[in-house]
Design an enzyme around this catalytic site. Structure first.
Site, mmCIF file in Angstrom:
data_model
loop_
_atom_site.group_PDB
_atom_site.id
_atom_site.type_symbol
_atom_site.label_atom_id
_atom_site.label_comp_id
_atom_site.label_asym_id
_atom_site.label_seq_id
_atom_site.Cartn_x
_atom_site.Cartn_y
_atom_site.Cartn_z
ATOM 1 N N LYS A 50 63.686 -25.958 -62.869
ATOM 2 C CA LYS A 50 64.280 -25.701 -63.993
ATOM 3 C C LYS A 50 65.658 -25.666 -64.284
ATOM 4 O O LYS A 50 66.218 -24.734 -63.196
ATOM 5 C CB LYS A 50 63.302 -24.609 -64.811
ATOM 6 C CG LYS A 50 63.757 -23.690 -65.573
ATOM 7 C CD LYS A 50 62.942 -22.829 -66.171
ATOM 8 C CE LYS A 50 63.476 -21.468 -66.132
ATOM 9 N NZ LYS A 50 63.959 -20.699 -67.301
ATOM 10 N N LYS A 110 69.947 -20.331 -65.808
ATOM 11 C CA LYS A 110 71.510 -19.575 -65.577
ATOM 12 C C LYS A 110 71.677 -18.754 -63.973
ATOM 13 O O LYS A 110 72.655 -18.629 -63.752
ATOM 14 C CB LYS A 110 71.296 -18.325 -66.636
ATOM 15 C CG LYS A 110 71.253 -18.635 -68.117
ATOM 16 C CD LYS A 110 71.747 -17.523 -68.870
ATOM 17 C CE LYS A 110 70.623 -16.893 -69.862
ATOM 18 N NZ LYS A 110 69.710 -15.971 -69.209
ATOM 19 N N LYS A 154 59.982 -13.747 -59.021
ATOM 20 C CA LYS A 154 61.502 -13.386 -58.723
ATOM 21 C C LYS A 154 61.469 -12.189 -57.840
ATOM 22 O O LYS A 154 62.343 -12.160 -56.936
ATOM 23 C CB LYS A 154 61.851 -12.715 -60.076
ATOM 24 C CG LYS A 154 62.360 -13.426 -61.167
ATOM 25 C CD LYS A 154 63.028 -12.905 -62.438
ATOM 26 C CE LYS A 154 63.408 -13.950 -63.491
ATOM 27 N NZ LYS A 154 64.304 -13.234 -64.533
HETATM 28 P P1 ATP Z 1 67.237 -16.968 -65.932
HETATM 29 O O1 ATP Z 1 67.931 -18.216 -65.047
HETATM 30 O O2 ATP Z 1 68.189 -15.786 -65.683
HETATM 31 O O3 ATP Z 1 65.911 -16.704 -65.890
HETATM 32 P P2 ATP Z 1 67.147 -18.694 -68.281
HETATM 33 O O4 ATP Z 1 68.320 -19.661 -68.188
HETATM 34 O O5 ATP Z 1 65.886 -19.075 -67.587
HETATM 35 O O6 ATP Z 1 67.650 -17.405 -67.214
HETATM 36 P P3 ATP Z 1 66.690 -16.998 -70.375
HETATM 37 O O7 ATP Z 1 67.429 -15.833 -70.661
HETATM 38 O O8 ATP Z 1 65.451 -16.394 -69.352
HETATM 39 O O9 ATP Z 1 67.210 -18.163 -69.586
HETATM 40 O O10 ATP Z 1 65.974 -17.472 -71.402
HETATM 41 C C1 ATP Z 1 66.618 -17.627 -72.720
HETATM 42 C C2 ATP Z 1 65.649 -18.765 -73.501
HETATM 43 O O11 ATP Z 1 65.974 -19.985 -72.985
HETATM 44 C C3 ATP Z 1 64.153 -18.618 -73.386
HETATM 45 O O12 ATP Z 1 63.577 -18.750 -74.380
HETATM 46 C C4 ATP Z 1 63.895 -19.658 -72.307
HETATM 47 O O13 ATP Z 1 62.453 -20.054 -72.340
HETATM 48 C C5 ATP Z 1 64.844 -20.619 -72.706
HETATM 49 N N1 ATP Z 1 65.187 -21.727 -71.413
HETATM 50 C C6 ATP Z 1 65.682 -21.351 -70.302
HETATM 51 N N2 ATP Z 1 65.843 -22.208 -69.495
HETATM 52 C C7 ATP Z 1 65.048 -23.297 -70.061
HETATM 53 C C8 ATP Z 1 65.060 -24.577 -69.714
HETATM 54 N N3 ATP Z 1 65.399 -25.139 -68.398
HETATM 55 N N4 ATP Z 1 64.430 -25.596 -70.714
HETATM 56 C C9 ATP Z 1 64.428 -24.963 -71.955
HETATM 57 N N5 ATP Z 1 64.339 -23.621 -72.185
HETATM 58 C C10 ATP Z 1 64.828 -23.023 -71.499
#
Ligand code: ATP
Ligand code: LTN
Length: 327
Positions: free
Chosen positions: A194, A197, A112
């Protein structure tokens, strides 16, 4: 006594099917079996710049979507991190017991911070300490998270053990629980990245509040390969990702899915997958609309959630302060 589960989600963007399949659906499933606490981690969100109005709206949207996805606030506790000030206070104390060397090993910070360079905040570096405080305040046994968060949960374990060995039994030592399949849903436009968000690539993620037409368009445009055979195969990330999403939503066995699409084209899979996703998200979307018809309703539920968890947080922090000799 039921085991305690704690997990958190950042209100930093639109929730997508990766969050739903990798985290939320699992949280819904375990709520009857465990004593579950789910937290909208707004203090984690501000480790990177956020627009105040958007942040406030997203906190409510994420909480609303958790409940619309099936988390019952009468059974599990759903609350906002900044509503319980003990999270910030315990973070400071834990900081005093976390060697810099442990923090420097955190791979998520390395990734990050590369994107932000000089602008990167001290809090982004300290993010795992706040996460450890979240977990340790509630005597948590298990922390369901995606693969990417495993290292952070391990740091929470390490600091709990370190504190306990200095001051005697204070914290429950937590462990990470990683879902076996669907733990990593990939981007539709680029299946080597991946689904996320914060990555604002159009076509990357299917958001839980996307319209049926948006869902169809994104799936029809998803990147695949030029082969024809439809098989679960991690060396072919595009088609594999679509099949995994199909598997997760339909709960069918892999052989059954492969047999269903044998001899058919990618367009057939995409068309059918789009309808499966539209139909699966439709009840979540209508419950969300009902919940948010009265804008105060979510606020009331979140205030009740904070009220339920606060006594445990207060008790843990009081014990920690006592042990350390503060005040
Ligand atoms: P950011 O992009 O802001 O890091 P994120 O979409 O990765 O956000 P988080 O808030 O970090 O989401 O994660 C919330 C939950 O969703 C966590 O348990 C994380 O492991 C899961 N998660 C996030 N992205 C994925 C994905 N692509 N596939 C499966 N699980 C996910
Ligand atoms: N860092 C996590 C969110 C999070 C969390 C937590 C998860 C914050 N505090 C405590 C589990 C337990 C993430 O980005 N997914």
């Amino acid at each position: 006594m039921k085991k305690r589960v704690f997990s958190g989600i950042q209100p930093t963007g639109d929730l997508h099917i990766g969050n739903y399949l990798g985290a939320i659906q699992h949280w819904v499933k375990i709520q009857h079996e465990y004593d579950c606490i789910y937290c909208v981690v707004d203090l984690h969100a501000i480790t990177i710049p956020q627009d105040p109005k958007t942040l406030k709206a997203k906190i409510r949207e994420v909480a609303g979507l958790l409940i619309a996805s099936g988390i019952d606030p009468q059974i599990a506790s759903v609350f906002v991190q900044s509503h319980v000030h003990e999270h910030s206070e315990l973070t400071w104390i834990l900081n005093c017991y976390i060697p810099m060397g442990w923090m420097r090993r955190m791979t998520q910070f390395k990734e990050k911070s590369q994107k932000q360079r000089e602008e990167v905040s001290t809090a982004l570096f300290d993010y795992p300490a706040l996460m450890a405080a979240d977990i340790l305040l509630y005597n948590t046994d298990e922390v369901p998270v995606g693969e990417d968060q495993k290292q952070h949960v391990e740091l929470a374990r390490d600091v709990a053990q370190r504190f306990n060995s200095i001051y005697g039994e204070t914290f429950t030592v937590p462990r990470a629980v990683i879902a076996k399949t669907g733990a990593r849903i990939m981007g539709l436009d680029d299946p080597t990245q991946k689904m996320s968000k914060s990555e604002e690539q159009p076509g990357r993620a299917i958001n839980l509040l996307d319209s049926p037409d948006d869902i169809r368009n994104k799936i029809m445009r998803a990147t695949t390969d030029s082969l024809r055979e439809m098989r679960f195969d991690e060396s072919r990330p595009g088609i594999n990702n679509l099949l995994v999403i199909y598997e997760q939503f339909t709960r069918q066995a892999r052989e059954e899915i492969e047999a269903r699409f044998e001899g058919k084209g990618y367009v057939d899979l995409k068309r059918e997958l789009a309808e499966v996703v539209v139909e699966s998200l439709s009840p979540v979307q209508s419950r969300y609309r009902e919940l948010t018809a009265d804008p105060q309703h979510i606020d009331i539920l979140l205030a009740e959630g904070a009220k339920k968890v606060r006594p445990t947080a207060e008790k843990t922090l009081a014990l920690v302060k006592e042990r350390v000799g503060l005040g």
